[in-house]
Design an enzyme around this catalytic site. Structure first.
Site, PDB file in Angstrom:
ATOM      1  N   SER A  92       0.832  -1.198   0.000  1.00 39.00           N
ATOM      2  CA  SER A  92       0.000   0.000   0.000  1.00 39.00           C
ATOM      3  C   SER A  92       0.874   1.259   0.000  1.00 39.00           C
ATOM      4  CB  SER A  92      -0.967  -0.047   1.197  1.00 39.00           C
ATOM      5  OG  SER A  92      -1.942   0.950   1.104  1.00 39.00           O
ATOM      6  N   ASP A 120      -9.217  -3.923  -6.048  1.00 47.79           N
ATOM      7  CA  ASP A 120      -8.592  -3.021  -5.085  1.00 47.79           C
ATOM      8  C   ASP A 120      -9.155  -1.609  -5.257  1.00 47.79           C
ATOM      9  OD1 ASP A 120      -6.986  -1.572  -3.395  1.00 47.79           O
ATOM     10  OD2 ASP A 120      -5.110  -2.430  -4.105  1.00 47.79           O
ATOM     11  N   HIS A 155      -7.204  -5.564  -0.876  1.00 50.88           N
ATOM     12  CA  HIS A 155      -6.053  -4.709  -0.597  1.00 50.88           C
ATOM     13  C   HIS A 155      -5.348  -5.137   0.694  1.00 50.88           C
ATOM     14  CE1 HIS A 155      -3.804  -0.947  -1.152  1.00 50.88           C
ATOM     15  NE2 HIS A 155      -3.874  -0.791   0.157  1.00 50.88           N
TER      16      HIS A 155
END
Length: 325
Positions: free
Chosen positions: A139, A271, A300
């Protein structure tokens, strides 16, 4: 495999002062002090994981263990918390390094640029200069990973894996459109109520609530998640998130182009932080790059549930690099 991961792989927890900030580091494998280990016993490579936001290291322990096992236990796997996202328990010793050249305080260390400086200071102080590095970002950790390559070319990074990379147009993503007003405009409204609500709770009550939450999520951890209910950590996570929405806008194509041979990008099909169109744009702009799309509907926050699958995949991608070490 899961029972092997849970029972046999050692994970050492440390709290250190990095740039004057308490920082949790979880170290998978028998190596806990790479600087002072005898060279003969020192591994030749470190796998270094930079988390997403919130940067709670404990969430990444199953992934770190699985990756350590999948790479045949040859190399340490370390996970670092973000600055301000971890507070040491009262009975936990905080380690200091007297020869830290980066011991001075960093301006806005809880923000986007400060977090990059925090990771660089750790690597320069706690990892031998000649030790090869594999940097794995998840991320916003992918943004930090690219910044490590850009701002510290002297570090011997041989590969960097960017998993579900939030490196561009965050506020334009489906989740970003929801998060931007909350993080940038309304977060202040939650500070005082959140502090007044959570701060007085006894540690036993917090532990009970977190244990119930983890059970509901079908998660287990050998390390404390008390920071999930610590106002100081939550405020810093929200502050970092607000800067992500405002500043992670344009993709750093120059850095990507310069280090493309070292990079593997891995996007998700479902995502909401970096949607499939971002993957398609990357493939179009860098057709020669190692840019992959997950064929399964892995979310995610894969790190919570799909850690073994992801670890095996990363280990497979690393196979050729590790065979040369």
């Amino acid at each position: 495999m899961d029972s092997e991961i849970k029972e046999e792989i050692p994970v050492h927890e440390e709290f250190i002062l990095c740039c004057g900030i308490e920082t949790q580091v979880l170290k998978c494998g028998p190596w806990t002090d790479l600087i002072n280990d005898q060279i003969a016993n020192r591994p030749k490579l470190l796998i270094f994981i930079i988390p997403g936001n919130p940067g709670f290291s404990a969430f990444y322990v199953p992934f770190a263990k699985a990756l350590y096992s999948s790479t045949k236990r040859r190399f340490p796997v370390w996970v670092i918390s973000h600055a301000g996202h971890a507070l040491a328990p009262k009975d936990k010793k905080i380690l200091t390094t007297s020869d830290d050249p980066n011991a001075q305080e960093i301006k806005d260390i809880y923000g986007l640029r400060g977090q990059v400086e925090h990771k660089l200071a750790f690597l320069r102080t706690h990892v031998p200069k000649e030790m090869k590095l594999v940097v794995i970002g998840h991320s916003i950790g992918c943004y930090f990973s690219l910044q490590v390559l850009k701002r510290a070319p002297e570090l011997p990074v041989i590969r960097s894996f960017l998993l579900f990379p939030t490196i561009e147009r965050m506020s334009e993503s489906p989740k970003g459109k929801l998060a931007t007003p909350l993080l940038c405009w309304f977060r202040y409204a939650f500070y005082v109520p959140g502090y007044l609500l959570l701060k007085p709770w006894p540690e036993k009550i917090k532990s009970l609530v977190i244990r119930m939450l983890l059970q509901r999520m079908n998660l287990q951890s050998e390390f404390s998640f008390l920071n999930l209910l610590e106002p100081f950590c939550l405020i810093n996570a929200a502050y970092l998130g607000s800067q992500e929405m405002m500043e992670v806008v344009k993709r750093d194509n120059e850095t990507i182009k310069e280090h493309l041979s070292k990079l593997t990008f891995y996007y998700g099909t479902v995502d909401a932080w970096c949607p499939k169109e971002y993957y398609e744009d990357m493939k179009k702009d860098f057709p020669e790059g190692d840019i992959r799309l997950c064929e399964k509907k892995i979310p995610h926050d894969f790190i919570l549930y799909f850690y073994q699958e992801m670890a095996d995949m990363v280990a497979d991608w690393l196979k050729d690099d590790l065979s040369k070490i």
